[in-house]
Each structure stands twice: as C-alpha cells, then as structure tokens.
Design a protein around this motif. Structure first.
Motif, PDB file in Angstrom:
ATOM      1  N   HIS A 159      56.413  40.597  29.321  1.00  0.00           N
ATOM      2  CA  HIS A 159      57.679  40.631  29.501  1.00  0.00           C
ATOM      3  C   HIS A 159      58.856  40.110  28.568  1.00  0.00           C
ATOM      4  CE1 HIS A 159      61.003  41.949  31.810  1.00  0.00           C
ATOM      5  NE2 HIS A 159      61.426  40.783  31.761  1.00  0.00           N
ATOM      6  N   VAL A 160      57.973  39.049  28.909  1.00  0.00           N
ATOM      7  CA  VAL A 160      58.773  38.374  27.648  1.00  0.00           C
ATOM      8  C   VAL A 160      59.139  38.120  26.389  1.00  0.00           C
ATOM      9  CG1 VAL A 160      59.671  35.689  27.102  1.00  0.00           C
ATOM     10  CG2 VAL A 160      59.395  36.446  29.729  1.00  0.00           C
ATOM     11  N   LEU A 161      57.670  38.348  26.196  1.00  0.00           N
ATOM     12  CA  LEU A 161      57.652  38.543  24.698  1.00  0.00           C
ATOM     13  C   LEU A 161      57.951  39.858  24.406  1.00  0.00           C
ATOM     14  CD1 LEU A 161      55.224  38.889  21.567  1.00  0.00           C
ATOM     15  CD2 LEU A 161      53.640  40.206  23.393  1.00  0.00           C
ATOM     16  N   HIS A 162      58.618  41.792  24.738  1.00  0.00           N
ATOM     17  CA  HIS A 162      58.420  42.314  24.741  1.00  0.00           C
ATOM     18  C   HIS A 162      60.307  42.342  24.744  1.00  0.00           C
ATOM     19  CE1 HIS A 162      55.581  45.151  26.721  1.00  0.00           C
ATOM     20  NE2 HIS A 162      55.001  44.651  25.617  1.00  0.00           N
ATOM     21  N   GLN A 163      61.032  41.249  25.631  1.00  0.00           N
ATOM     22  CA  GLN A 163      62.658  40.881  25.316  1.00  0.00           C
ATOM     23  C   GLN A 163      62.256  40.357  23.650  1.00  0.00           C
ATOM     24  OE1 GLN A 163      62.915  38.520  28.725  1.00  0.00           O
ATOM     25  NE2 GLN A 163      64.197  40.455  29.781  1.00  0.00           N
ATOM     26  N   LEU A 164      61.322  39.264  23.387  1.00  0.00           N
ATOM     27  CA  LEU A 164      61.637  38.446  22.495  1.00  0.00           C
ATOM     28  C   LEU A 164      61.460  39.809  21.544  1.00  0.00           C
ATOM     29  CD1 LEU A 164      60.457  34.980  23.179  1.00  0.00           C
ATOM     30  CD2 LEU A 164      63.035  35.737  23.353  1.00  0.00           C
ATOM     31  N   GLN A 165      61.046  40.688  21.653  1.00  0.00           N
ATOM     32  CA  GLN A 165      60.872  41.220  19.589  1.00  0.00           C
ATOM     33  C   GLN A 165      61.738  42.614  19.934  1.00  0.00           C
ATOM     34  OE1 GLN A 165      56.494  42.888  20.880  1.00  0.00           O
ATOM     35  NE2 GLN A 165      55.691  41.553  19.749  1.00  0.00           N
ATOM     36  N   ASN A 166      62.151  42.430  21.417  1.00  0.00           N
ATOM     37  CA  ASN A 166      63.291  43.488  20.691  1.00  0.00           C
ATOM     38  C   ASN A 166      64.390  43.318  20.335  1.00  0.00           C
ATOM     39  OD1 ASN A 166      61.208  45.718  22.984  1.00  0.00           O
ATOM     40  ND2 ASN A 166      63.041  45.397  24.606  1.00  0.00           N
ATOM     41  N   LYS A 167      64.940  41.760  20.447  1.00  0.00           N
ATOM     42  CA  LYS A 167      65.352  41.134  19.925  1.00  0.00           C
ATOM     43  C   LYS A 167      66.558  41.672  18.268  1.00  0.00           C
ATOM     44  CE  LYS A 167      66.994  36.812  19.775  1.00  0.00           C
ATOM     45  NZ  LYS A 167      68.675  36.654  19.754  1.00  0.00           N
ATOM     46  N   PRO A 168      65.701  42.008  17.467  1.00  0.00           N
ATOM     47  CA  PRO A 168      65.884  42.474  16.192  1.00  0.00           C
ATOM     48  C   PRO A 168      65.980  43.703  16.027  1.00  0.00           C
ATOM     49  CG  PRO A 168      63.977  42.042  16.345  1.00  0.00           C
ATOM     50  CD  PRO A 168      63.783  40.633  17.229  1.00  0.00           C
TER      51      PRO A 168
END
Length: 464
Positions: A97-106
């Motif tokens: 979930h956190v991976l998706h959030q951080l990948q969503n940032k850019p």
C-alpha cells in the motif's frame, strides 16, 4: 500585431526543460519494490524515534520501570506477530500500500498541475462564452486575450487524455477504482461500494466521456475563434450571430460536462465519498483562476504597449470578478464543509477528517489564500484599478487554487505521504512554461482587437 519577445520565449523553454528534469527525477527516485519501501519506513521510524528520544530523555529516565515493562510487552507482541503468517501477510499488504502511495507521488504531481492548467483555460473559455451570450459591452477589447489563453486547451487536452489512458492501462494506481479485482467478489481486492458504482465507474465508459468532453470543448473553442476572425473581414454581423448561437449551445453542454468531469476526474479519487455540491465547487475554483489569468495577461500586454483601448475600468471589472468569484468559492467551500461537519455522518465526514488531520496546513492555507487575502486586498474600489495590486492578488489566488486542487486530489492518491517537493514544483514549472509558450505564440497569430464586433466601440470607450 503582438510579437512574442525572445526573452519570454526563452524563459518559457527554460521552465519546460527544468520541469521535465524535475519530473524525471521524481519518477526515478520513486521506490521500485517493497524492499526499498521497508528501508524508507525504517529510516523514517529511526528518525522519529531519535527525535522522540531527545525530547523525552529526562522523562524516560524517571519512568524507567514503566518503560522497561512496556518494551518487554512490545517485544513479546513483536515476537508473536513474527510467528504468525497472518501478521506477515498484513505487514506485506501494508508495505505494498505504501509502495503504491510513494509511486503515485510523481504521477499525482503531474496530474494536479496538468488538470489545473487545463481547467484554467476552460474557465477562460466559459467566461468568453458568457460574454458572448450576455452581449457584454465592456469586454470585446479583451476577446483576443481570452482566445489566446484558450489556445492552450488543445495541447492541455492531449496531454491530459494521455494521462487518463495511462491510468486505465495500470501504469499507476492513482485511481483506486481502476485497481485490479476491485469489482470481483472472488478477488482479495474486492470493494463492495466500488463494485456497486461499476456501471458508471468503469474504464471504457469513463474514457469515452472524457473524449466527448474534451472534443466538445475544443470544437467550440476552434469555431468561436474562427467566427470571430471572420467577423473582422465581414460587412454584416452574420459571424457574430453564429457565435452567439454557438456560445448559448456550448454553455448548456459545458455545465453538464463540467459537472460530470468534476465527478470523473477529481471526486472519483475518493470513490466511497460524494458531495452533490462538488461540481459547483470545482467550477468556482477554475473559473476564478481563469478570470485571474485574463487580468494578468492583459496587464502584461498593456505594460508592453499593446491593448491601447484597455483602460483602468476594464482592469477594475476583471478585479471585481476576481473578488466576487473568490467570495462565491468560499461560500461553496463553507457550505460543503459545514453541512458535512455538522451532520457528522461517518462515511461523509471522513473526507474532511483526512484533510484536517493529514493536510492541515494546505487545507486551511487554501482558505486564507483564496478568501481572506483577496477579500482584504480587492474589497477597496481604488485598489482594483492598481495594476500591481491586481497582479499581487492574482498570483496569490492562482497559487491558492493550485493548493485547492492539491487538497482535492492528493489525499486519495498518496495519503499521508504528501510533500510539495521536486516533482510537484517541477510539474508546475513544466506546465507553466508550456502554457506561456502556447498562449503567447497564439497571441501573435491575429490582431489584438476584434475590430468588427458590434460592441467594440462601446468597449473602447468603457468607463466605470
């Protein structure tokens, strides 16, 4: 005829180049797998533990016995968790979930900047159509400025549509309802609420709606400008009448498409939540941004010796709209917030709880920038005639409404992992550079005065 200065052109190209570099950095620095996420979380935890240790060193010495007991209990709990498979699975799900959030940032940074500039030009187009239908006598000297700003619409539409297609092809996870298996009862990702909305929120229908809206807006923009230019060479008002009819039809299409667009492209980031007032709220935000941009571009062109017939009364009227729509935006913001907060229905209030707890500064900062500042600066009639005051207020309003779009989109895509850093600033710079380049290039294509508009003489001699 306007000439695009080499300095401004170079500046816009530099903005785009710097923006692209920053956007690239944002994508390259995003974590690639859950191992990287684990390292990031461990570093964050270590940092926060270090800070807490420094602050509470004395207290922890006093409460050593209690601390040791708590630590022992924590270790015991930790050991038990490691022995359980379910605990490990939960931990892995959290990391994903956190991976998706951080990948969503850019992706989210690019999305916010892209939709902001796209809708800003749409706000100008809607304002232009309203002027046509209202047969306004004050504004025809500004028509070519409005047409120049709306020239960004085709370029902005293409980029935005590509981003939407990439979302549907699972290049990112910014739209939760586009996730794999969310509508399949047998899948671990199944979401009953999203499944209930899948008749409307499904990729084929969603992307077709987007194509219809973008195409409709661009067609009106193309034909209204074409008619306006042909009116310059005509001996009667035929093309003006054509524009009047086209504008009336467009406004009907616009108000329907704008409402659905607000649900599709912004509200669906939080697919469990809805607000019947949301479309008006989004409209007020980009409408005032568009009017502010007209004022800023007009003042810039006037400072360079163009727009000889634009006077302080025209600037005053634009500033009145900036003030009035800012108050209208605040009315909608408060109406939406107050009713949901007061009713305190869990599935509704969670939208604002998230923003107040995790986005406290940008959430309330947007209200200061979009209401308090314009109210204090633009309430004075004399101030509305001063270019530097209008420019200062305009810059704050535009930044404030960027923050407003940030608040609407980011909580649903990155959660508490938000930060206005390199990808966010770079995205603004890229789209600002593209906007300046396209708009000022378009202004060079035709005379800055719509000389055969039936109301042009009234507009030339407009005084308030």
């Amino acid at each position: 005829m306007y000439t695009f200065s080499s300095k401004l052109k170079t500046f816009s190209i530099i903005l785009m180049a710097v923006g692209l570099l920053g956007i690239g950095y944002g994508f390259l620095s995003a974590p690639k797998d859950i191992q990287e996420v684990e390292k990031i979380l461990a570093a964050d935890e270590h940092g926060s533990h270090g800070a807490a240790h420094e602050e509470k060193a004395e207290a922890s010495h006093k409460e050593a016995g209690h601390h040791e007991a708590a630590e022992a209990a924590h270790d015991a709990h930790k050991g038990a968790a490691h022995t359980e498979v379910s605990g490990a699975n939960e931990h892995e799900k959290h990391l994903e979930h956190v991976l998706h959030q951080l990948q969503n940032k850019p992706w989210s940074a690019v999305y916010v900047a892209c939709i902001f500039f796209l809708l800003l030009s749409m706000g100008v187009l809607a304002f232009y159509a309203i002027q046509q239908v209202a047969q306004a006598g004050w504004s025809p000297v500004l028509f070519r400025v409005m047409q120049g700003i709306t020239a960004y619409l085709p370029a902005g539409s293409v980029i935005f549509f590509i981003i939407l297609v990439l979302c549907g092809l699972h290049f990112n996870h910014i739209f939760v309802w586009l996730g794999e298996g969310v509508t399949d009862p047998k899948n671990a990702n199944y979401d009953a609420i999203i499944a209930g909305k899948s008749g409307y929120l499904n990729f084929p229908f969603w992307i077709v709606r987007a194509a219809i809206f973008l195409l409709g807006w661009n067609l009106y923009r193309y034909y209204s400008r074409k008619n306006c230019l042909e009116q310059d060479e005509a001996n009667d008002d035929l093309y003006y009448k054509k524009n009047f009819k086209a504008s009336a039809g467009f406004l009907v299409f616009f108000i329907v498409s704008e409402s659905i667009m607000a649900w599709d492209w912004i509200m669906s980031f939080d697919p469990h939540w809805f607000s019947t007032l949301f479309a008006w709220y989004v409209f007020a935000s980009f409408f005032v941004s568009g009017i502010t941009t007209i004022a800023l571009v007009t003042i810039y062109l006037k400072s360079k010796g163009y727009l000889e017939y634009v006077n302080t009364s025209h600037i005053h009227d634009l500033a009145k709209f900036m003030f009035g729509i800012s108050v209208f935006w605040t009315y909608l913001w408060f109406s939406q917030f107050m009713l949901i907060w007061y009713a305190n229905i869990p599935e509704e209030v969670t939208y604002f709880v998230t923003r107040i707890q995790l986005y406290n500064l940008p959430f309330f900062g947007a209200v200061v920038m979009n209401f308090v500042f314009p109210l204090l600066i633009l309430i004075n009639t004399d101030f509305k005639r001063l270019n530097w005051v209008v420019v200062m207020a305009g810059i704050v309003i535009l930044l404030g409404h960027y923050v407003d779009f940030f608040n609407m989109i980011m909580p649903g895509t990155v959660g508490d992992k938000w930060f206005i850093g390199v990808p966010e600033i770079a995205s603004i710079l890229f789209f600002l550079g593209l906007f300046i380049f396209v708009v000022f290039t378009a202004l060079t294509k035709s005379p800055l005065l719509a000389k055969r508009n039936p109301f042009i003489e009234e507009s030339k001699h407009f005084h308030y």
